[in-house]
Motif scaffolding. Structure first.
Motif, PDB file in Angstrom:
ATOM      1  N   GLU A 152       1.134  -0.794  -0.125  1.00  0.00           N
ATOM      2  CA  GLU A 152      -0.239   0.097   0.243  1.00  0.00           C
ATOM      3  C   GLU A 152       1.027   1.063   0.488  1.00  0.00           C
ATOM      4  O   GLU A 152       1.854   1.265   1.435  1.00  0.00           O
ATOM      5  N   LYS A 153       0.146   2.212  -0.939  1.00  0.00           N
ATOM      6  CA  LYS A 153       1.346   3.289  -0.877  1.00  0.00           C
ATOM      7  C   LYS A 153       0.514   4.950  -0.995  1.00  0.00           C
ATOM      8  O   LYS A 153      -0.489   4.434  -1.914  1.00  0.00           O
ATOM      9  N   PRO A 154       0.416   5.927  -0.611  1.00  0.00           N
ATOM     10  CA  PRO A 154       0.006   7.050  -0.919  1.00  0.00           C
ATOM     11  C   PRO A 154       0.130   6.949  -1.955  1.00  0.00           C
ATOM     12  O   PRO A 154      -0.501   8.496  -2.295  1.00  0.00           O
ATOM     13  N   ASP A 155       1.059   7.470  -2.898  1.00  0.00           N
ATOM     14  CA  ASP A 155       1.466   7.754  -4.040  1.00  0.00           C
ATOM     15  C   ASP A 155       2.948   7.307  -4.825  1.00  0.00           C
ATOM     16  O   ASP A 155       3.521   6.025  -4.283  1.00  0.00           O
ATOM     17  N   ASP A 156       2.670   7.692  -5.779  1.00  0.00           N
ATOM     18  CA  ASP A 156       3.754   7.198  -6.671  1.00  0.00           C
ATOM     19  C   ASP A 156       3.712   5.672  -6.811  1.00  0.00           C
ATOM     20  O   ASP A 156       4.548   4.725  -7.037  1.00  0.00           O
ATOM     21  N   TRP A 157       2.361   4.925  -7.090  1.00  0.00           N
ATOM     22  CA  TRP A 157       2.217   3.980  -7.963  1.00  0.00           C
ATOM     23  C   TRP A 157       2.639   3.574  -9.330  1.00  0.00           C
ATOM     24  O   TRP A 157       3.093   3.990  -9.750  1.00  0.00           O
ATOM     25  N   VAL A 158       2.705   2.718  -9.583  1.00  0.00           N
ATOM     26  CA  VAL A 158       3.175   1.803 -10.390  1.00  0.00           C
ATOM     27  C   VAL A 158       1.707   0.657 -10.768  1.00  0.00           C
ATOM     28  O   VAL A 158       1.357   0.031 -10.437  1.00  0.00           O
ATOM     29  N   SER A 159       1.536   1.017 -11.971  1.00  0.00           N
ATOM     30  CA  SER A 159       0.818   0.186 -13.036  1.00  0.00           C
ATOM     31  C   SER A 159       0.689  -0.634 -14.034  1.00  0.00           C
ATOM     32  O   SER A 159       2.511  -0.836 -14.595  1.00  0.00           O
ATOM     33  N   VAL A 160       0.288  -1.836 -14.548  1.00  0.00           N
ATOM     34  CA  VAL A 160       0.558  -2.709 -14.855  1.00  0.00           C
ATOM     35  C   VAL A 160      -0.049  -3.408 -15.689  1.00  0.00           C
ATOM     36  O   VAL A 160      -1.278  -3.436 -15.386  1.00  0.00           O
ATOM     37  N   GLY A 161      -0.029  -3.416 -17.730  1.00  0.00           N
ATOM     38  CA  GLY A 161      -1.272  -3.884 -18.304  1.00  0.00           C
ATOM     39  C   GLY A 161      -0.708  -5.263 -19.039  1.00  0.00           C
ATOM     40  O   GLY A 161       0.519  -5.337 -18.720  1.00  0.00           O
ATOM     41  N   SER A 162      -1.596  -5.190 -20.059  1.00  0.00           N
ATOM     42  CA  SER A 162      -1.224  -6.230 -21.012  1.00  0.00           C
ATOM     43  C   SER A 162      -0.295  -5.873 -22.165  1.00  0.00           C
ATOM     44  O   SER A 162      -0.439  -4.493 -22.398  1.00  0.00           O
ATOM     45  N   ARG A 163       0.709  -6.889 -22.459  1.00  0.00           N
ATOM     46  CA  ARG A 163       1.640  -6.717 -23.367  1.00  0.00           C
ATOM     47  C   ARG A 163       1.263  -6.946 -24.611  1.00  0.00           C
ATOM     48  O   ARG A 163       1.652  -6.175 -25.757  1.00  0.00           O
ATOM     49  N   PRO A 178      -2.991   7.597  -8.423  1.00  0.00           N
ATOM     50  CA  PRO A 178      -1.087   8.609  -8.474  1.00  0.00           C
ATOM     51  C   PRO A 178      -0.497   7.250  -8.706  1.00  0.00           C
ATOM     52  O   PRO A 178       0.560   6.781  -8.405  1.00  0.00           O
ATOM     53  N   VAL A 179      -0.610   6.846 -10.528  1.00  0.00           N
ATOM     54  CA  VAL A 179      -0.045   6.795 -10.706  1.00  0.00           C
ATOM     55  C   VAL A 179       1.679   7.168 -11.592  1.00  0.00           C
ATOM     56  O   VAL A 179       0.983   8.066 -12.356  1.00  0.00           O
ATOM     57  N   THR A 180       2.796   6.798 -11.613  1.00  0.00           N
ATOM     58  CA  THR A 180       3.464   7.604 -11.939  1.00  0.00           C
ATOM     59  C   THR A 180       4.722   6.440 -13.047  1.00  0.00           C
ATOM     60  O   THR A 180       5.603   7.622 -13.057  1.00  0.00           O
ATOM     61  N   GLU A 181       4.361   5.357 -12.898  1.00  0.00           N
ATOM     62  CA  GLU A 181       5.278   4.203 -13.853  1.00  0.00           C
ATOM     63  C   GLU A 181       4.530   3.516 -14.492  1.00  0.00           C
ATOM     64  O   GLU A 181       2.709   3.021 -13.658  1.00  0.00           O
ATOM     65  N   GLN A 182       4.577   3.271 -15.269  1.00  0.00           N
ATOM     66  CA  GLN A 182       3.995   1.947 -15.956  1.00  0.00           C
ATOM     67  C   GLN A 182       5.149   0.928 -16.569  1.00  0.00           C
ATOM     68  O   GLN A 182       5.694   1.254 -17.579  1.00  0.00           O
ATOM     69  N   LEU A 183       4.172  -0.144 -16.177  1.00  0.00           N
ATOM     70  CA  LEU A 183       4.976  -1.754 -17.293  1.00  0.00           C
ATOM     71  C   LEU A 183       3.466  -2.184 -17.742  1.00  0.00           C
ATOM     72  O   LEU A 183       3.429  -2.387 -17.489  1.00  0.00           O
ATOM     73  N   SER A 184       5.035  -2.858 -18.849  1.00  0.00           N
ATOM     74  CA  SER A 184       3.709  -4.168 -19.396  1.00  0.00           C
ATOM     75  C   SER A 184       4.303  -5.683 -19.300  1.00  0.00           C
ATOM     76  O   SER A 184       5.875  -5.915 -18.340  1.00  0.00           O
ATOM     77  N   ALA A 185       3.230  -6.492 -19.069  1.00  0.00           N
ATOM     78  CA  ALA A 185       4.119  -8.006 -18.670  1.00  0.00           C
ATOM     79  C   ALA A 185       3.017  -8.989 -19.366  1.00  0.00           C
ATOM     80  O   ALA A 185       1.813  -8.338 -19.472  1.00  0.00           O
ATOM     81  N   GLY A 186       3.001 -10.392 -19.880  1.00  0.00           N
ATOM     82  CA  GLY A 186       2.311 -11.133 -20.688  1.00  0.00           C
ATOM     83  C   GLY A 186       0.949 -11.774 -18.767  1.00  0.00           C
ATOM     84  O   GLY A 186       1.741 -12.121 -18.371  1.00  0.00           O
ATOM     85  N   SER A 187       0.164 -12.731 -19.304  1.00  0.00           N
ATOM     86  CA  SER A 187       0.244 -13.822 -18.725  1.00  0.00           C
ATOM     87  C   SER A 187      -0.573 -13.029 -17.330  1.00  0.00           C
ATOM     88  O   SER A 187      -1.169 -11.793 -17.547  1.00  0.00           O
ATOM     89  N   SER A 188      -0.614 -14.294 -16.307  1.00  0.00           N
ATOM     90  CA  SER A 188      -1.144 -13.597 -15.466  1.00  0.00           C
ATOM     91  C   SER A 188      -0.184 -13.718 -14.647  1.00  0.00           C
ATOM     92  O   SER A 188       0.207 -12.505 -12.904  1.00  0.00           O
TER      93      SER A 188
END
Length: 256
Positions: A152-163, A178-188
């Motif tokens: 749990e974070k009050p800020d600087d979240w990382v979001s992850v989405g589908s590749r 409060p998303v400041t960074e995004q990642l991509s990853a496959g599958s589950s």
């Protein structure tokens, strides 16, 4: 229901070995057929499914199995199930075909309409994620399991989405957090990143099927994360249609 999760872990690892036998054989790995919905089916999907179904039926013959590769169970039959296994023998078939290693074996136990146990194995990384009422854990081959928790974070979240399945509505939805960074990853693997605290939110408008999400849902939930529909509704299983609505998996945020 008394389930030895280590037995399920072992089945997932054996299925992963069957997948890698195909993956490491270029000729076999390139053999792809297509289902009626145009989704790809490989020899690895089928071999993994055989290992998992045989293993589950031997270990827990009283619990029915619903797998992506044998999903034609009539709802009139399914609705009477108290417990059942929800299985994706090879989640991330496109990742398998693209040979990026981001595919998984997913096994979940569903009680009525909720996942209570989940196992995800990543064959190319020899990494196991699992969760039940005792918490969620990550284990590398040859090492002890380590408990993991969503952060749990009050800020600087990382979001992850589908590749492979990015959606244009994602940015609008994520703007409320409060998303400041995004990642991509496959599958589950996206659920696993939430569960081990490397990301804080995963939004998916669709489409997915119940076996795509069940194991990851269980692991994320037992790590302290939340899984719900896009509008905050409960995210349930064994529906009339096995197709999922949109969802968000995330850590708690300002009381929500």
């Amino acid at each position: 229901m008394n389930i030895d999760i280590q037995k399920i872990n072992a089945i997932a690892i054996e299925a992963g070995k069957a997948i890698l036998e195909v993956y490491n054989d270029e000729q076999a790995a390139s053999s792809v057929s297509y289902k009626s919905d145009n989704s790809p089916l490989t020899l690895a999907d089928m071999r993994s499914n055989e290992v998992i179904v045989a293993g589950l039926e031997k270990a827990y013959p009283e619990i029915p199995v619903l797998s992506e590769e044998s999903a034609d169970v009539d709802c009139e039959v399914r609705k009477n199930w108290d417990y059942y296994w929800c299985v994706d023998p090879l989640d991330g078939t496109k990742e398998f075909i693209n040979r990026n290693g981001e595919f998984t074996v997913n096994i979940a136990l569903i009680h009525k309409d909720a996942p209570v146990l989940g196992v995800i194995y990543v064959p190319c990384k020899e990494t196991l994620y699992y969760g039940d009422a005792n918490g969620s854990f990550k284990q590398l081959t040859g090492e002890d399991a380590v408990q993991i928790k969503a952060t749990e974070k009050p800020d600087d979240w990382v979001s992850v989405g589908s590749r492979s399945h990015a959606d244009g509505s994602e940015a609008e939805y994520l703007s409320a957090f409060p998303v400041t960074e995004q990642l991509s990853a496959g599958s589950s693997l996206k659920f696993c990143l939430i569960a081990e605290g490397l990301a804080q939110i995963y939004y998916r408008k669709g489409p997915t099927m119940e076996w795509d999400t069940a194991a990851g849902h269980a692991i994320a939930l037992q790590s302290g994360a939340i899984m719900q529909g896009i509008n905050g509704e409960a995210f349930v299983y064994n529906k009339l249609s096995l197709r999922n609505p949109g969802f968000v998996c995330r850590v708690p945020f300002e009381g929500r």
